[in-house]
Design an enzyme around this catalytic site. Sequence first.
Site, short mmCIF file in Angstrom:
data_model
loop_
_atom_site.label_atom_id
_atom_site.label_comp_id
_atom_site.label_asym_id
_atom_site.label_seq_id
_atom_site.Cartn_x
_atom_site.Cartn_y
_atom_site.Cartn_z
N ASP A 111 76.24 6.84 60.46
CA ASP A 111 75.31 7.86 60.00
C ASP A 111 75.30 8.09 58.50
O ASP A 111 74.41 8.75 57.98
CB ASP A 111 75.61 9.20 60.68
CG ASP A 111 76.76 9.93 60.00
OD1 ASP A 111 77.73 9.26 59.60
OD2 ASP A 111 76.68 11.16 59.86
N ASP A 153 77.94 3.78 55.50
CA ASP A 153 77.71 2.88 56.62
C ASP A 153 76.52 1.94 56.39
O ASP A 153 76.29 1.05 57.20
CB ASP A 153 77.44 3.68 57.91
CG ASP A 153 78.59 4.61 58.27
OD1 ASP A 153 79.74 4.20 58.04
OD2 ASP A 153 78.34 5.72 58.75
N ASP A 203 81.27 4.24 63.74
CA ASP A 203 81.86 4.99 62.64
C ASP A 203 82.45 6.28 63.24
O ASP A 203 82.00 6.73 64.29
CB ASP A 203 80.79 5.32 61.61
CG ASP A 203 81.31 6.25 60.54
OD1 ASP A 203 82.34 5.94 59.94
OD2 ASP A 203 80.67 7.31 60.33
#
Length: 847
Positions: free
Chosen positions: A731, A735, A527
């Site tokens: 995080d 996600d 990410d």
Amino acid sequence: MASSRITLPIEGMTCGACALTVQKRLLEENGVQDAAVNYATGKSTITIDEADTSVARLVTAVREAGFDCAKTSITFSVEGLHYATGTSRLEQQLSDLEGVLSATANQATEQVRVEYIPGLVSAHAIEQRVKTSGFTIAEPLAEEDPAERERQRIQRQVKTLSWKFALAAVMTVATMIGSMPLMTQDSTKGVDLFGMLMRPLNDLLQNMLPILYQLDPNLLKLGMLVMTLPVVLWCGRQFYTAAWSGVKHRSADMNTLIAVGTGAGFLFSIVATLVPAVFSNVGLSADVYYESVCAIIALILLGRLLEARARGQTSLAIRRLIELRPKTATVQRQGHDMEIPIERVEVGDRVIVKPGETIPVDGVVVAGESTVSEAMLTGEPDPVEKKPGDQVVGGTLNGMGTLGFEARAVGKDTMLSQIVRLVEEAQGTKAPVQRLADKVAGVFVPVVIAIAIASFAVWWVIGPEPVYVYATVALVTVLVIACPCALGLATPTAIMVGTGRGAELGILIRGGEALETVEKVGTIVFDKTGTLTEGKPSVTHVLGAQRSDGSTVGASELLRLAAAVESRSEHPLAAAIVAAAEKKEIEIPAVDRFVAMEGRGARGIVGKYLVEVISMRHAEERSLDLGGLTKKAEQHVLSGRSPVVVVVNDTVQGVILIADPVKPTAKPAVARLKQLGYELFVLSGDSKIATGLVAKEIGIERVIAEVDPRDKADEIKRLQQDGKIVAMVGDGLNDAAALAQADVGFAIGTGTDVAIEASDMTLVRGDLNSVVSTIELSRRTVRTIKGNLFFAFIYNTLGIPLAAGVLYPFAGLLLSPVFASAAMSLSSLSVVGNSLRLRKFQPSTVA
């Protein structure tokens, strides 16, 4: 259906086969959804349906399998119990607590005794239940320290084994000396390798103690019987009682092999001592093997003693974590500072931490400034500055300042408690590679007994004279040398040490399956925001739109409206806008009817206006007129800034540009991962240009951008459909689904709780070098597991044929039961020692 996971401490297990016996019985219990019994930790992790079973029934199941659950008791005085109408209600209320096995109240003495399983229920919970039942405890109950309890358990085990080994060793030497004269009078003594090696010692002893060789052989045998009795009845008692329990419960384990092997030799010797005519009538020599029985038991006890000490080291990391928690805390109550047990700290308490003290619970600083060392939890060596508004974590060490903070999480809800829980659960799991070992261990003992009987039969039929001696030696040696212990310890000891070492480095590993899967990963997806970048974006430019009268919307007005909406949002970009408004001391108005539009932005009513703060992509989808702002925004985007559009009543009022710097550890971590041969992707909901710039800066070529948060998991699935084993590093809340979909999920520890729960690995430090460290530790741990299993299989594959006498036709050598017992002890000790090498693991990268 309410499911819960509990951990039961199991007593009496001595090998992997024992663990399988308990596990099989637990899985048969109605309401048990899953059960994993770990021989190395002595614990069972069980997932149950609370409606269909209870802890008491699980304890009963363990006992039915021939083992028991570790328990403790507490006795306390209850005020006014003497005048109560009865004690049954209090006893029932206490018995209903999960983990309480029994509760007995005595009205005459006003005392209550509660027997419970440590770890499942606390003394504080018992005290609270007494209060809710309408009674008052005379004195507060002292909470048992789990780290101290574990240390004392290991200490007791080592002490008992030490005394038993000492006695068995002394009697082994004494019976060996007593057996020397018999070797000269009986040619059948010393047919095995041990006996051959003892002959030179016999010659030396004959010269030093000639009087010994003048004693009546029957007297010597009686003396050796007397010396062997305490070894069998006390030192080796655990083997025979466990074997008998196995017989009653139709199971066999390592104790069965030891008991049958030494028991056969001991009973043979007793008959030869007390009724020698039984042998002389059929032309056989009345041999005795007391020295072998003593030596076998002594060596096995020595192996278990060393193994207990070594296994105590495997759980050292988790004991260190538990010991981080102080026993007391200073809180302000009723205007006074008072020191109370940490179990009595409540959410909302004002906690005072003086210089050099350990922070007791999690909270938010409300007064004072200091630096706090978080190295014990995160592995980060540099102290972190703390001021009002900052979070502090229990178990970390305060520096030179005094802090006052409000307790936000106490007891099992603190970060330290959650870390300990995660590590304990991980240590209770098994890696898939262990399944083969479990299948072998399940049939190991019956197969070994069959091989031992077959060896006896072969030696009896085709062996040299005296055939019964050779056949008996082969039988006992096969039984003693076989070692299911090494198979049972191969995986759990490595997982225990590996996960413990990971916790010391700020890496929380969920279990053995995750460890093994990491080794197979070939693709890693990152990410962007908060993972590759700092996750602390800041506003760099505010571009106001031009009004119809030619004026430009002011920056302060844009920030005021945008901050009003974003003050209710949890997105990192929202926090940046609010922080910018507060920095300019802009008064932020209230917002009504706030709505978070996932992946697109947020909106709300500010005063009489509908204010929206949305992404540039969503503005383009709605064909909103940005005028000249589009070109200006694109120039900033090329520099890596992210634009958000402020819309009031469907009219664009301006664009706010936000930058989020790349983490300094991202580039070296990516470089190391590329060296290791991983295929790397960046997955983001941000624009292709902004995502591409970050990817280019850190050295990743593959970019998947402008992905709606709801579609991130689909992107992971698409990669998996191409045959890739995928790890996801993220995080945030957005996600969580992608982390769960990935074969392995890495959650940055600064992320939300839901993302951490969805992950297989949690990186407490939020440092991308920790991804590399996790992969290296996982590879090393799995390599250790495979090495342990290989050694365990090879040892038994080679050892059992040697014990059966396969070398005798070629070299004239027959392995001794004494040497076999030494080899068996060393085999399990070698597995534990190999696992302990993981404690020295050091990652190749340093942040």
